[in-house]
Design a protein around this motif. Structure first.
Motif, PDB file in Angstrom:
ATOM      1  N   GLU A  97      40.571  49.937  48.541  1.00  0.00           N
ATOM      2  CA  GLU A  97      41.062  49.666  49.884  1.00  0.00           C
ATOM      3  C   GLU A  97      41.572  50.945  50.539  1.00  0.00           C
ATOM      4  O   GLU A  97      41.944  51.907  49.864  1.00  0.00           O
ATOM      5  CB  GLU A  97      42.204  48.644  49.831  1.00  0.00           C
ATOM      6  CG  GLU A  97      41.816  47.313  49.225  1.00  0.00           C
ATOM      7  CD  GLU A  97      43.024  46.398  49.086  1.00  0.00           C
ATOM      8  OE1 GLU A  97      43.634  46.064  50.123  1.00  0.00           O
ATOM      9  OE2 GLU A  97      43.364  46.040  47.949  1.00  0.00           O
ATOM     10  N   ASP A  98      41.596  50.965  51.859  1.00  0.00           N
ATOM     11  CA  ASP A  98      42.232  52.067  52.571  1.00  0.00           C
ATOM     12  C   ASP A  98      43.676  52.197  52.090  1.00  0.00           C
ATOM     13  O   ASP A  98      44.382  51.206  51.936  1.00  0.00           O
ATOM     14  CB  ASP A  98      42.215  51.808  54.078  1.00  0.00           C
ATOM     15  CG  ASP A  98      40.805  51.835  54.650  1.00  0.00           C
ATOM     16  OD1 ASP A  98      39.907  52.378  53.992  1.00  0.00           O
ATOM     17  OD2 ASP A  98      40.614  51.295  55.763  1.00  0.00           O
ATOM     18  N   GLY A  99      44.101  53.418  51.858  1.00  0.00           N
ATOM     19  CA  GLY A  99      45.440  53.636  51.336  1.00  0.00           C
ATOM     20  C   GLY A  99      45.455  53.939  49.853  1.00  0.00           C
ATOM     21  O   GLY A  99      46.494  54.299  49.300  1.00  0.00           O
ATOM     22  N   GLY A 100      44.301  53.784  49.190  1.00  0.00           N
ATOM     23  CA  GLY A 100      44.201  54.205  47.792  1.00  0.00           C
ATOM     24  C   GLY A 100      44.345  53.121  46.750  1.00  0.00           C
ATOM     25  O   GLY A 100      44.161  53.388  45.561  1.00  0.00           O
ATOM     26  N   ARG A 101      44.672  51.877  47.155  1.00  0.00           N
ATOM     27  CA  ARG A 101      44.800  50.823  46.146  1.00  0.00           C
ATOM     28  C   ARG A 101      43.422  50.417  45.644  1.00  0.00           C
ATOM     29  O   ARG A 101      42.509  50.169  46.439  1.00  0.00           O
ATOM     30  CB  ARG A 101      45.527  49.603  46.717  1.00  0.00           C
ATOM     31  CG  ARG A 101      45.801  48.541  45.659  1.00  0.00           C
ATOM     32  CD  ARG A 101      46.666  47.416  46.180  1.00  0.00           C
ATOM     33  NE  ARG A 101      45.948  46.532  47.092  1.00  0.00           N
ATOM     34  CZ  ARG A 101      46.394  45.348  47.498  1.00  0.00           C
ATOM     35  NH1 ARG A 101      47.590  44.929  47.093  1.00  0.00           N
ATOM     36  NH2 ARG A 101      45.689  44.601  48.334  1.00  0.00           N
ATOM     37  N   VAL A 102      43.269  50.344  44.323  1.00  0.00           N
ATOM     38  CA  VAL A 102      41.998  49.972  43.701  1.00  0.00           C
ATOM     39  C   VAL A 102      42.224  48.746  42.827  1.00  0.00           C
ATOM     40  O   VAL A 102      43.129  48.724  41.989  1.00  0.00           O
ATOM     41  CB  VAL A 102      41.411  51.123  42.853  1.00  0.00           C
ATOM     42  CG1 VAL A 102      40.122  50.680  42.170  1.00  0.00           C
ATOM     43  CG2 VAL A 102      41.159  52.352  43.721  1.00  0.00           C
ATOM     44  N   THR A 103      41.389  47.731  43.006  1.00  0.00           N
ATOM     45  CA  THR A 103      41.447  46.523  42.195  1.00  0.00           C
ATOM     46  C   THR A 103      40.181  46.424  41.356  1.00  0.00           C
ATOM     47  O   THR A 103      39.075  46.529  41.891  1.00  0.00           O
ATOM     48  CB  THR A 103      41.578  45.272  43.077  1.00  0.00           C
ATOM     49  OG1 THR A 103      42.774  45.375  43.860  1.00  0.00           O
ATOM     50  CG2 THR A 103      41.644  44.008  42.229  1.00  0.00           C
ATOM     51  N   ASP A 104      40.347  46.230  40.054  1.00  0.00           N
ATOM     52  CA  ASP A 104      39.217  46.099  39.142  1.00  0.00           C
ATOM     53  C   ASP A 104      39.041  44.635  38.748  1.00  0.00           C
ATOM     54  O   ASP A 104      40.012  43.965  38.371  1.00  0.00           O
ATOM     55  CB  ASP A 104      39.439  46.914  37.868  1.00  0.00           C
ATOM     56  CG  ASP A 104      39.350  48.408  38.122  1.00  0.00           C
ATOM     57  OD1 ASP A 104      39.047  48.795  39.251  1.00  0.00           O
ATOM     58  OD2 ASP A 104      39.596  49.177  37.176  1.00  0.00           O
ATOM     59  N   LEU A 105      37.806  44.162  38.828  1.00  0.00           N
ATOM     60  CA  LEU A 105      37.450  42.842  38.309  1.00  0.00           C
ATOM     61  C   LEU A 105      36.375  43.072  37.257  1.00  0.00           C
ATOM     62  O   LEU A 105      35.188  43.198  37.578  1.00  0.00           O
ATOM     63  CB  LEU A 105      36.930  41.934  39.437  1.00  0.00           C
ATOM     64  CG  LEU A 105      37.902  41.659  40.589  1.00  0.00           C
ATOM     65  CD1 LEU A 105      37.197  40.891  41.706  1.00  0.00           C
ATOM     66  CD2 LEU A 105      39.107  40.878  40.092  1.00  0.00           C
ATOM     67  N   ASN A 106      36.798  43.176  36.003  1.00  0.00           N
ATOM     68  CA  ASN A 106      35.869  43.511  34.934  1.00  0.00           C
ATOM     69  C   ASN A 106      35.267  42.255  34.327  1.00  0.00           C
ATOM     70  O   ASN A 106      35.990  41.339  33.931  1.00  0.00           O
ATOM     71  CB  ASN A 106      36.570  44.317  33.846  1.00  0.00           C
ATOM     72  CG  ASN A 106      36.906  45.728  34.314  1.00  0.00           C
ATOM     73  OD1 ASN A 106      36.376  46.195  35.324  1.00  0.00           O
ATOM     74  ND2 ASN A 106      37.777  46.398  33.597  1.00  0.00           N
ATOM     75  N   GLY A 107      33.954  42.218  34.256  1.00  0.00           N
ATOM     76  CA  GLY A 107      33.250  41.045  33.758  1.00  0.00           C
ATOM     77  C   GLY A 107      33.060  41.074  32.258  1.00  0.00           C
ATOM     78  O   GLY A 107      33.414  42.043  31.568  1.00  0.00           O
ATOM     79  N   THR A 108      32.524  39.998  31.756  1.00  0.00           N
ATOM     80  CA  THR A 108      32.145  39.917  30.347  1.00  0.00           C
ATOM     81  C   THR A 108      30.640  40.103  30.234  1.00  0.00           C
ATOM     82  O   THR A 108      29.891  39.755  31.146  1.00  0.00           O
ATOM     83  CB  THR A 108      32.531  38.557  29.746  1.00  0.00           C
ATOM     84  OG1 THR A 108      31.896  37.519  30.503  1.00  0.00           O
ATOM     85  CG2 THR A 108      34.037  38.355  29.801  1.00  0.00           C
ATOM     86  N   GLY A 109      30.216  40.660  29.160  1.00  0.00           N
ATOM     87  CA  GLY A 109      28.793  40.928  28.998  1.00  0.00           C
ATOM     88  C   GLY A 109      28.261  40.427  27.686  1.00  0.00           C
ATOM     89  O   GLY A 109      28.597  39.340  27.229  1.00  0.00           O
ATOM     90  N   MET A 110      27.485  41.266  27.051  1.00  0.00           N
ATOM     91  CA  MET A 110      26.784  40.894  25.830  1.00  0.00           C
ATOM     92  C   MET A 110      27.752  40.687  24.668  1.00  0.00           C
ATOM     93  O   MET A 110      28.893  41.155  24.685  1.00  0.00           O
ATOM     94  CB  MET A 110      25.799  42.000  25.469  1.00  0.00           C
ATOM     95  CG  MET A 110      26.496  43.318  25.212  1.00  0.00           C
ATOM     96  SD  MET A 110      25.370  44.693  25.085  1.00  0.00           S
ATOM     97  CE  MET A 110      26.501  46.069  24.978  1.00  0.00           C
ATOM     98  N   VAL A 111      27.275  39.997  23.662  1.00  0.00           N
ATOM     99  CA  VAL A 111      27.958  39.887  22.378  1.00  0.00           C
ATOM    100  C   VAL A 111      27.128  40.670  21.366  1.00  0.00           C
ATOM    101  O   VAL A 111      25.934  40.420  21.191  1.00  0.00           O
ATOM    102  CB  VAL A 111      28.112  38.421  21.936  1.00  0.00           C
ATOM    103  CG1 VAL A 111      28.701  38.349  20.541  1.00  0.00           C
ATOM    104  CG2 VAL A 111      28.976  37.653  22.934  1.00  0.00           C
TER     105      VAL A 111
END
Length: 321
Positions: A97-111
Motif C-alpha cells: 500500500e501507499d505509505g509502505g505497509r505490506v501485507t502478505d497472504l501466503n498460500g499452501t502448496g505441494m506436499v
C-alpha cells in the motif's frame, strides 16, 4: 566469479500488488499487479546472477505449474536442477500500500513425497569442488521434516562448502544443529528463536552472540529501516541504509543476503561487503521484485550507506530501536 548453489524447498508464485490504502470488506482497485516465480532461493539466485556469479538452483518444484519458473530460469541464466514433485507450487499475494505497509497472504502448496529428500540428495550429487557456496533458504513444504533440512546442510558442510541458512521457526532450530557458516534472521525470526521480544540494540546483539556461541560464525540480522547488524569472526558492524521511498519490502532480505554472500565470495573488506549489501537491499524496496545492482544510482546509494563498528554493549547499546 563464483559458483553458487541455492536450495529452495517451497517455491512460490508471488502476486505483487501495488495499491492505495486498502479498505477491508470493500472493493479495492489495484494500481499495478505482477505474477512472478519466486521463493527465497530463487530470489537469491537472481541477484547473485546479476552480480556476475554462476548460479544453480535446486530444491523441490511442483510440476503442475512449473512453467513460469522454467521461463524465469532461462531468462535469468540460472541452471535448473530442481527435483519435480507432484502438485502445485503455492501462490503468495503481496499487497504493497501507499505509505509502505505490506501485507502478505501466503498460500499452501505441494506436499513433499516421502522420498523427496533421497531424490534431492541424488540430484545434488557430489558437492565438493563443484560449488563455492550453498544457500538453503525459505520455508518447508508439507511432508518435509525440519530434520531433513539439517541433513541437507550437513551434506554441504561435509563437502567443505560454506553453507548459509535463511529460514525460521522449527526449520531454523533444526538447521542450526548443522552449524551453517552463516544465518540471516530478521528481527521477528530472531525474537522467535530467542523466545522473547528484542526491543533494544543490546538485546538484539546478545541474541546474535548466543547464536555465535553455538558455533555460527556469521549472524546477519536485518532490521528494516534501522539497518543491519553483522556479527562475524572478523568483527561486528552495523549499517544504516540510505534514505529511499519504500514501495515494497518483499525480497529485501533475500537481496541483502545475496549482496553479503557476493562480497564474501569476492573477498571484499567487511565494511564494503555490508555497505554494498545494505545499499542493494535499499534499492530493492523502491520497487517490487529483487534488487538491481545495475541501477543508475546504485553507486550513490552505496555512498549514502553508513557502516560503523558495533561493539555491542556500549553506552548506546540499550537504545530502543
Amino acid at each position: 566469479m563464483a559458483r553458487v548453489l541455492t536450495i529452495t524447498l517451497n517455491p512460490a508464485l508471488d502476486l505483487n500488488v501495488e495499491t492505495g490504502r486498502v479498505d477491508l470488506g470493500c472493493v479495492n482497485r489495484t494500481r499495478t499487479s505482477r505474477l512472478e516465480a519466486a521463493g527465497k532461493g530463487v530470489n537469491l539466485g537472481r541477484v547473485l546472477s546479476r552480480l556476475g556469479h554462476s548460479v544453480t538452483l535446486s530444491g523441490l518444484l511442483g510440476e503442475t505449474n512449473a512453467t513460469p519458473f522454467e521461463n524465469l530460469f532461462a531468462s535469468e541464466r540460472l541452471e535448473d536442477r530442481f527435483v519435480r514433485v507432484p502438485g502445485h507450487n503455492r501462490i503468495n499475494v503481496k499487497i504493497a500500500e501507499d505509505g509502505g505497509r505490506v501485507t502478505d497472504l501466503n498460500g499452501t502448496g505441494m506436499v513433499a513425497p516421502p522420498d523427496a529428500l533421497d531424490h534431492l540428495k541424488s540430484r545434488l550429487g557430489e558437492l565438493s569442488g563443484e560449488y563455492d557456496a550453498v544457500i538453503i533458504a525459505g520455508s518447508l513444504p508439507g511432508g518435509f521434516l525440519p530434520e531433513a533440512l539439517s541433513e541437507l546442510a550437513t551434506l554441504a558442510r561435509s563437502a567443505n562448502v560454506p553453507v548459509w541458512l535463511d529460514t525460521s521457526g522449527p526449520a531454523l532450530t533444526a538447521g542450526l544443529l548443522a552449524l551453517p557458516d552463516g544465518i540471516k534472521p530478521n528481527l521477528d525470526e530472531l525474537a522467535e528463536w530467542a523466545g522473547q521480544p528484542l526491543d533494544t540494540l543490546a538485546a538484539i546483539t546478545e541474541a546474535a552472540r548466543l547464536l555465535q556461541d553455538r558455533g555460527i560464525a556469521n549472524v546477519v540480522v536485518s532490521m528494516g529501516e534501522k539497518g543491519v547488524l553483522w556479527l562475524s569472526p572478523q568483527g561486528n558492524w552495523r549499517s544504516l541504509p540510505p534514505p529511499v521511498t519504500v514501495t515494497s519490502t518483499v525480497c529485501a532480505g533475500d537481496t541483502l543476503l545475496a549482496g553479503m554472500i557476493h562480497g564474501l565470495l569476492e573477498k571484499h573488506h567487511p565494511e564494503q561487503i555490508l555497505s554494498t549489501a545494505t545499499a542493494l537491499s535499499a534499492e530493492c524496496v523502491r520497487h517490487a521484485g529483487v534488487g538491481d545492482p545495475q541501477a543508475d544510482d546504485f553507486s550513490r546509494l552505496i555512498q549514502q550507506t553508513r557502516v560503523s563498528p558495533w561493539p555491542g554493549h556500549n553506552k548506546n547499546g540499550d537504545m530502543p530501536l
